[in-house]
Write a protein that holds these residues in place. Structure first.
Motif, PDB file in Angstrom:
ATOM      1  N   PRO A  58      35.678  31.453  53.401  1.00  0.00           N
ATOM      2  CA  PRO A  58      36.597  32.181  54.030  1.00  0.00           C
ATOM      3  C   PRO A  58      37.674  31.335  53.441  1.00  0.00           C
ATOM      4  N   ASN A  59      37.429  30.323  53.408  1.00  0.00           N
ATOM      5  CA  ASN A  59      38.774  29.241  53.594  1.00  0.00           C
ATOM      6  C   ASN A  59      39.549  28.653  51.757  1.00  0.00           C
ATOM      7  N   TRP A  60      38.191  29.487  51.275  1.00  0.00           N
ATOM      8  CA  TRP A  60      38.398  28.820  49.574  1.00  0.00           C
ATOM      9  C   TRP A  60      39.310  29.725  49.480  1.00  0.00           C
ATOM     10  N   GLN A  61      40.885  29.991  48.629  1.00  0.00           N
ATOM     11  CA  GLN A  61      42.004  30.445  48.147  1.00  0.00           C
ATOM     12  C   GLN A  61      41.426  31.255  46.952  1.00  0.00           C
ATOM     13  N   GLY A  62      41.064  29.915  46.408  1.00  0.00           N
ATOM     14  CA  GLY A  62      40.809  30.079  44.608  1.00  0.00           C
ATOM     15  C   GLY A  62      40.504  29.298  43.891  1.00  0.00           C
ATOM     16  N   CYS A  63      40.578  28.962  42.508  1.00  0.00           N
ATOM     17  CA  CYS A  63      40.712  27.791  41.791  1.00  0.00           C
ATOM     18  C   CYS A  63      41.401  28.282  40.184  1.00  0.00           C
ATOM     19  N   ASN A  64      41.881  26.787  39.819  1.00  0.00           N
ATOM     20  CA  ASN A  64      42.279  26.694  38.700  1.00  0.00           C
ATOM     21  C   ASN A  64      41.103  26.287  37.760  1.00  0.00           C
ATOM     22  N   VAL A  65      40.511  26.934  36.161  1.00  0.00           N
ATOM     23  CA  VAL A  65      39.760  26.606  35.660  1.00  0.00           C
ATOM     24  C   VAL A  65      40.109  25.705  34.354  1.00  0.00           C
ATOM     25  N   THR A  66      39.515  24.820  33.900  1.00  0.00           N
ATOM     26  CA  THR A  66      39.430  24.181  33.103  1.00  0.00           C
ATOM     27  C   THR A  66      39.037  23.758  32.269  1.00  0.00           C
ATOM     28  N   ILE A  67      38.608  23.123  30.941  1.00  0.00           N
ATOM     29  CA  ILE A  67      37.353  23.030  30.763  1.00  0.00           C
ATOM     30  C   ILE A  67      36.166  21.975  30.766  1.00  0.00           C
ATOM     31  N   PRO A  68      35.088  22.613  30.622  1.00  0.00           N
ATOM     32  CA  PRO A  68      34.472  23.969  29.791  1.00  0.00           C
ATOM     33  C   PRO A  68      35.039  25.126  29.927  1.00  0.00           C
ATOM     34  N   HIS A  69      35.021  25.573  31.093  1.00  0.00           N
ATOM     35  CA  HIS A  69      34.354  27.155  32.117  1.00  0.00           C
ATOM     36  C   HIS A  69      35.026  28.276  31.158  1.00  0.00           C
ATOM     37  N   LYS A  70      36.517  28.193  30.497  1.00  0.00           N
ATOM     38  CA  LYS A  70      37.008  29.592  30.734  1.00  0.00           C
ATOM     39  C   LYS A  70      36.683  30.509  29.808  1.00  0.00           C
ATOM     40  N   LEU A  71      36.393  30.220  29.180  1.00  0.00           N
ATOM     41  CA  LEU A  71      35.543  31.125  28.774  1.00  0.00           C
ATOM     42  C   LEU A  71      34.119  31.777  29.515  1.00  0.00           C
ATOM     43  N   ALA A  72      32.930  30.720  30.253  1.00  0.00           N
ATOM     44  CA  ALA A  72      32.329  31.331  30.955  1.00  0.00           C
ATOM     45  C   ALA A  72      32.258  31.891  32.375  1.00  0.00           C
ATOM     46  N   VAL A  73      33.181  31.382  32.807  1.00  0.00           N
ATOM     47  CA  VAL A  73      33.615  32.016  33.988  1.00  0.00           C
ATOM     48  C   VAL A  73      33.635  33.399  34.105  1.00  0.00           C
ATOM     49  N   MET A  74      34.329  34.098  32.948  1.00  0.00           N
ATOM     50  CA  MET A  74      34.214  35.491  32.586  1.00  0.00           C
ATOM     51  C   MET A  74      33.057  36.371  33.261  1.00  0.00           C
ATOM     52  N   SER A  86      41.737  40.827  26.213  1.00  0.00           N
ATOM     53  CA  SER A  86      43.142  40.293  25.436  1.00  0.00           C
ATOM     54  C   SER A  86      42.525  38.836  25.263  1.00  0.00           C
ATOM     55  N   ILE A  87      43.557  38.440  26.229  1.00  0.00           N
ATOM     56  CA  ILE A  87      43.432  37.151  26.190  1.00  0.00           C
ATOM     57  C   ILE A  87      42.230  35.811  25.818  1.00  0.00           C
ATOM     58  N   GLY A  88      40.680  36.857  26.195  1.00  0.00           N
ATOM     59  CA  GLY A  88      39.873  36.631  26.376  1.00  0.00           C
ATOM     60  C   GLY A  88      39.713  35.000  26.696  1.00  0.00           C
ATOM     61  N   ALA A  89      39.986  34.174  27.867  1.00  0.00           N
ATOM     62  CA  ALA A  89      39.565  33.645  29.339  1.00  0.00           C
ATOM     63  C   ALA A  89      40.456  33.726  29.659  1.00  0.00           C
ATOM     64  N   MET A  90      39.465  32.404  31.278  1.00  0.00           N
ATOM     65  CA  MET A  90      40.085  33.030  31.836  1.00  0.00           C
ATOM     66  C   MET A  90      41.440  32.087  32.668  1.00  0.00           C
ATOM     67  N   ASN A  91      42.247  31.164  33.048  1.00  0.00           N
ATOM     68  CA  ASN A  91      41.760  29.473  33.419  1.00  0.00           C
ATOM     69  C   ASN A  91      42.337  30.003  35.395  1.00  0.00           C
ATOM     70  N   THR A  92      42.463  31.164  36.014  1.00  0.00           N
ATOM     71  CA  THR A  92      42.597  31.026  37.499  1.00  0.00           C
ATOM     72  C   THR A  92      41.952  32.695  37.833  1.00  0.00           C
ATOM     73  N   ILE A  93      40.716  31.619  39.294  1.00  0.00           N
ATOM     74  CA  ILE A  93      39.916  32.764  40.279  1.00  0.00           C
ATOM     75  C   ILE A  93      40.545  32.763  41.404  1.00  0.00           C
ATOM     76  N   ALA A  94      40.569  34.034  41.592  1.00  0.00           N
ATOM     77  CA  ALA A  94      40.946  34.138  43.524  1.00  0.00           C
ATOM     78  C   ALA A  94      40.544  35.546  44.275  1.00  0.00           C
ATOM     79  N   ARG A  95      40.786  35.585  45.122  1.00  0.00           N
ATOM     80  CA  ARG A  95      40.116  36.481  46.184  1.00  0.00           C
ATOM     81  C   ARG A  95      41.188  37.292  46.407  1.00  0.00           C
ATOM     82  N   ASN A  96      40.469  39.099  46.705  1.00  0.00           N
ATOM     83  CA  ASN A  96      41.936  40.029  46.558  1.00  0.00           C
ATOM     84  C   ASN A  96      41.940  40.120  47.887  1.00  0.00           C
ATOM     85  N   ASP A  97      42.452  41.451  47.949  1.00  0.00           N
ATOM     86  CA  ASP A  97      41.925  41.885  49.766  1.00  0.00           C
ATOM     87  C   ASP A  97      41.293  42.151  50.133  1.00  0.00           C
ATOM     88  N   SER A  98      39.747  42.884  49.284  1.00  0.00           N
ATOM     89  CA  SER A  98      38.740  42.879  49.748  1.00  0.00           C
ATOM     90  C   SER A  98      37.883  41.738  50.048  1.00  0.00           C
TER      91      SER A  98
END
Length: 272
Positions: A58-74, A86-98
């Motif tokens: 619950p304390n983890w707010q999210g992470c930025n994602v860099t090489i080599p995970h921008k595709l695999a994390v999707m 659209s872009i085909g790659a993610m560089n930011t993961i976070a938690r929504n209100d749910s």
């Protein structure tokens, strides 16, 4: 009892070089937010376990994602903004209100910010690389309707497919090929980064008004940027995009806009 603070982090492999903790912790301190931001090395075969572990923290707010995970994390988080299509790659993961984890991409906006005032519509561009960062760059270029785009990459077929995906006209060339003149040249690969192979590009054929933009920031003054400066060309270093994309991610993680009025002080810390 020691207080457990909310935190965010940046993941990748390698990751020790990352300057993201300096940026986010600088902003957290300026705003008086009790939280921290750290690096965390995640090897490719550890990504699924990492996401699973953080999902339950619950304390983890999210992470930025860099090489080599921008595709695999999707494959491990939801995609409400349809970033995959659209872009085909993610560089930011976070938690929504749910409490569910979702991914987005702040690279495209971070890349575009320093060239927003440059009239690039109809102008030719060269992009080195075809990975996650390059896809964010190509997405941004497609939105401003540039002219011909030349992608330089080891895998020419992959690069050609990206041109088609983003609706860009142009060509894909192997490293070492003679390059056409372009208004903007972007290194969106890891070449030139500390610990990686050097990027060697002959800039002699580029016009005097060419802009050379290197997304690598360790070292800050790459071989490519030094070559551009020796020719008197305008340059943009990797810190510019790094700060830009971090600003968007910071607000997602911590709920407040970063204090960008302190950018001069921040850059001094980043170049030490």
């Amino acid at each position: 009892m020691t207080e457990t603070l909310p935190y965010a982090e940046v993941i990748g492999d390698p990751i020790a070089h990352s300057k993201s903790p300096i940026i986010h912790n600088f902003w957290l301190k300026k705003l008086g937010i009790k939280a921290n931001y750290q690096t965390f090395r995640v090897k490719p075969d550890e990504l699924a376990d990492y996401i699973s572990d953080r999902r339950d923290d619950p304390n983890w707010q999210g992470c930025n994602v860099t090489i080599p995970h921008k595709l695999a994390v999707m494959d491990h988080v939801s995609d409400p903004g349809d970033v995959r299509a659209s872009i085909g790659a993610m560089n930011t993961i976070a938690r929504n209100d749910s409490g569910d984890l979702f991914g987005t991409n702040t690279d495209a906006g971070g890349f575009f910010a320093p060239i927003a005032d440059v009239p690039l519509s109809g102008q030719d561009v060269i992009v080195v690389g075809a990975g996650g960062a390059a896809q964010a760059v190509l997405f941004a270029l497609s939105r401003i309707k540039v002219g011909s785009v030349t992608i330089i990459n080891r895998n020419v077929l992959k690069a050609s497919a990206l041109l088609a995906r983003f609706g860009l006209k142009g060509q894909a060339l192997e490293h070492g090929s003679t390059l056409p003149p372009a208004r903007l040249l972007v290194n969106a690969s890891a070449l030139g980064m500390k610990g990686q192979d050097e990027l060697t590009i002959d800039l002699d054929g580029q016009p005097d008004d060419a802009i050379i933009y290197d997304l690598v920031y360790v070292p800050l003054k790459t071989k490519l940027l030094r070559a551009a400066e020796s020719r008197g060309l305008d340059t943009i270093d990797g810190l510019t995009m790094l700060i830009g994309q971090a600003a968007v991610a910071f607000e997602i993680f911590f709920g407040q806009a970063p204090p960008l009025e302190h950018d001069v002080e921040l850059r001094k810390l980043l170049v030490i």
